[in-house]
Write an enzyme that holds these catalytic residues in place. Structure first.
Site, PDB file in Angstrom:
ATOM      1  N   ILE A  81       0.954  30.371  18.377  1.00  0.00           N
ATOM      2  CA  ILE A  81       1.779  29.443  19.178  1.00  0.00           C
ATOM      3  C   ILE A  81       2.642  30.230  20.167  1.00  0.00           C
ATOM      4  O   ILE A  81       2.747  29.868  21.345  1.00  0.00           O
ATOM      5  CB  ILE A  81       2.648  28.539  18.267  1.00  0.00           C
ATOM      6  CG1 ILE A  81       1.739  27.720  17.338  1.00  0.00           C
ATOM      7  CG2 ILE A  81       3.512  27.606  19.119  1.00  0.00           C
ATOM      8  CD1 ILE A  81       2.480  26.902  16.285  1.00  0.00           C
TER       9      ILE A  81
ATOM     10  N   ARG B 105      10.962  26.014  12.801  1.00  0.00           N
ATOM     11  CA  ARG B 105      11.624  25.351  11.676  1.00  0.00           C
ATOM     12  C   ARG B 105      13.133  25.429  11.909  1.00  0.00           C
ATOM     13  O   ARG B 105      13.658  26.463  12.338  1.00  0.00           O
ATOM     14  CB  ARG B 105      11.271  26.022  10.351  1.00  0.00           C
ATOM     15  CG  ARG B 105       9.898  25.648   9.808  1.00  0.00           C
ATOM     16  CD  ARG B 105       9.792  24.172   9.387  1.00  0.00           C
ATOM     17  NE  ARG B 105       8.487  23.814   8.876  1.00  0.00           N
ATOM     18  CZ  ARG B 105       7.445  23.390   9.619  1.00  0.00           C
ATOM     19  NH1 ARG B 105       7.572  23.264  10.933  1.00  0.00           N
ATOM     20  NH2 ARG B 105       6.302  23.074   9.051  1.00  0.00           N
TER      21      ARG B 105
ATOM     22  N   GLU C 275      16.482  18.555   7.893  1.00  0.00           N
ATOM     23  CA  GLU C 275      15.761  17.314   8.198  1.00  0.00           C
ATOM     24  C   GLU C 275      15.637  16.472   6.934  1.00  0.00           C
ATOM     25  O   GLU C 275      15.414  17.042   5.864  1.00  0.00           O
ATOM     26  CB  GLU C 275      14.360  17.641   8.757  1.00  0.00           C
ATOM     27  CG  GLU C 275      14.426  18.278  10.120  1.00  0.00           C
ATOM     28  CD  GLU C 275      13.041  18.608  10.694  1.00  0.00           C
ATOM     29  OE1 GLU C 275      12.046  18.000  10.261  1.00  0.00           O
ATOM     30  OE2 GLU C 275      12.980  19.453  11.597  1.00  0.00           O
TER      31      GLU C 275
ATOM     32  N   HIS D 161      11.123  16.338  15.801  1.00  0.00           N
ATOM     33  CA  HIS D 161       9.997  17.072  15.181  1.00  0.00           C
ATOM     34  C   HIS D 161       8.647  16.477  15.619  1.00  0.00           C
ATOM     35  O   HIS D 161       7.867  15.998  14.791  1.00  0.00           O
ATOM     36  CB  HIS D 161      10.137  17.081  13.652  1.00  0.00           C
ATOM     37  CG  HIS D 161       9.439  18.252  13.011  1.00  0.00           C
ATOM     38  ND1 HIS D 161       9.863  18.842  11.856  1.00  0.00           N
ATOM     39  CD2 HIS D 161       8.322  18.951  13.383  1.00  0.00           C
ATOM     40  CE1 HIS D 161       9.055  19.838  11.521  1.00  0.00           C
ATOM     41  NE2 HIS D 161       8.104  19.927  12.447  1.00  0.00           N
TER      42      HIS D 161
HETATM   43  C1  GLV Z   1       4.848  21.268  12.192  1.00  0.00           C
HETATM   44  O1  GLV Z   1       6.006  21.536  12.203  1.00  0.00           O
HETATM   45  C2  GLV Z   1       3.860  21.984  11.455  1.00  0.00           C
HETATM   46  O2  GLV Z   1       4.194  22.968  10.770  1.00  0.00           O
HETATM   47  O3  GLV Z   1       2.707  21.587  11.525  1.00  0.00           O
END
Ligand code: GLV
Length: 330
Positions: free
Chosen positions: A155, A237, A266, A285
């Site tokens: 990512i 996170r 959360e 999220h």
């Molecule tokens: C989203 O936060 C995931 O970990 O898929």
């Protein structure tokens, strides 16, 4: 022979549920709000979500449980060590949500820098375009600025590629040593220490998983080490940031802004964050929340279930080595 039973804690994509049913598996879908403990003792596989706490006490009730298929890239909600001790395989859904999550990180960066939600709210309230050369809500440049990526996994790399290709940014990174980091270096990203990244970046985007080592990685001292105009983006996170320290840093103007998709506790959001509107953009999220991505995540979780039901290896298991070396979000 009794059918392999699959408990689904919260709805997944219907195409994925159908795949399980078509394969002849018994699907037990929990009712809304029903405790997972009701399911876990009656199934061989559990399809769980990042909002489900899968701890040792719960796993101990899974007398027949062989698999926890978490429909997420992150798996900090699952006690991996306890599952391994009990011989239960845990899987996640890496890869399929990379692009959607990277898109959201860039969207948050632009939204904070160009103050899009604030401008939207202003126009709706003023109901006409009050053009001025020097508006109150002046933005920040993104093009050719420096982006710091904390955690160069898939990512982080997808964010870096967008930043370089789309905005000509200089990209620094810290953390990450696998193939994604090698590709990042090939496209010109520079590995630096975290203190250097904090001191030199105009935008900082977090892409580490939540572990004991990354909990509150961005604390009051880290926030003080950033440039006063730096913008912090978090799609990883929430607890990677000390959220209360962030609220204070934003209030005091120690940093320039924040774009957040994830929160420390959360579903709760720290009091104070909701009241901060200037250069603060918050989303609930939604990093992977595109229809195509959520479908692929559901399908990947279910393919793991089908593999285990068929006595084959799971497709994306969290092995001990993978859990131990998880310094980047995949
Ligand atoms: C989203 O936060 C995931 O970990 O898929």
């Amino acid at each position: 022979m009794t059918a392999f039973r699959v408990g689904i804690t919260k709805p997944i994509h219907p195409a994925a549920t159908k795949l399980l049913q078509d394969a002849g598996l018994a699907v037990l879908q929990a009712d809304e709000g029903q405790p997972i403990a009701d399911l876990v003792g009656h199934v061989e596989a559990l399809v769980s979500h990042l909002t489900d706490r899968i701890d040792d006490a719960l796993l101990s009730q899974g007398t027949e449980l062989r698999l926890v298929a978490n429909v997420a890239a992150g798996y900090d909600n699952v006690d991996i060590a306890a599952a391994q001790r009990r011989g239960i395989t845990v899987t996640n859904t890496p890869g399929v949500l990379t692009e959607a999550t990277a898109d959201l990180a860039i969207a948050l960066m632009l939204a904070v820098a160009r103050r899009i939600p604030e401008s939207d709210a202003q126009l709706r309230s003023e109901k006409s375009v009050n053009w001025r050369l020097l508006p109150d809500s002046m933005g920040l440049d993104v093009t050719k600025q420096t982006l710091g990526v904390v955690g160069m996994g898939q990512i982080g790399l997808a964010v870096a590629q967008r930043a370089i290709g789309g905005f000509g940014m200089t990209v620094l990174y810290s953390g990450g040593s696998g193939p994604a980091a090698a590709t990042a270096r090939e496209i010109g990203c520079r590995e630096v220490s975290l203190p250097t990244l904090l001191a030199e970046s105009d935008f900082i985007s977090l892409h580490v998983p939540l572990t004991d080592g990354t909990h509150h990685l961005i604390d009051a001292a880290a926030l003080r080490a950033m440039k006063p105009e730096a913008v912090l983006i978090n799609t990883a996170r929430g607890a990677v940031i000390d959220e209360q320290a962030l609220v204070e840093a934003l209030r005091e103007g120690l940093i320039g802004g924040a774009g957040l998709d994830v929160y420390e506790r959360e579903p709760a959001v720290t009091t104070g964050l909701l009241d901060l509107r200037e250069r603060v953009v918050i989303t609930p999220h939604i990093g992977s929340a595109t229809s195509a991505t959520r479908r692929q995540m559901s399908m990947m979780a279910v393919r793991n279930v089908l593999a285990v039901a068929d006595n084959r290896e799971a497709i994306t298991p969290i092995t001990a080595a993978r859990a131990a070396g998880k310094d980047v979000l995949r």
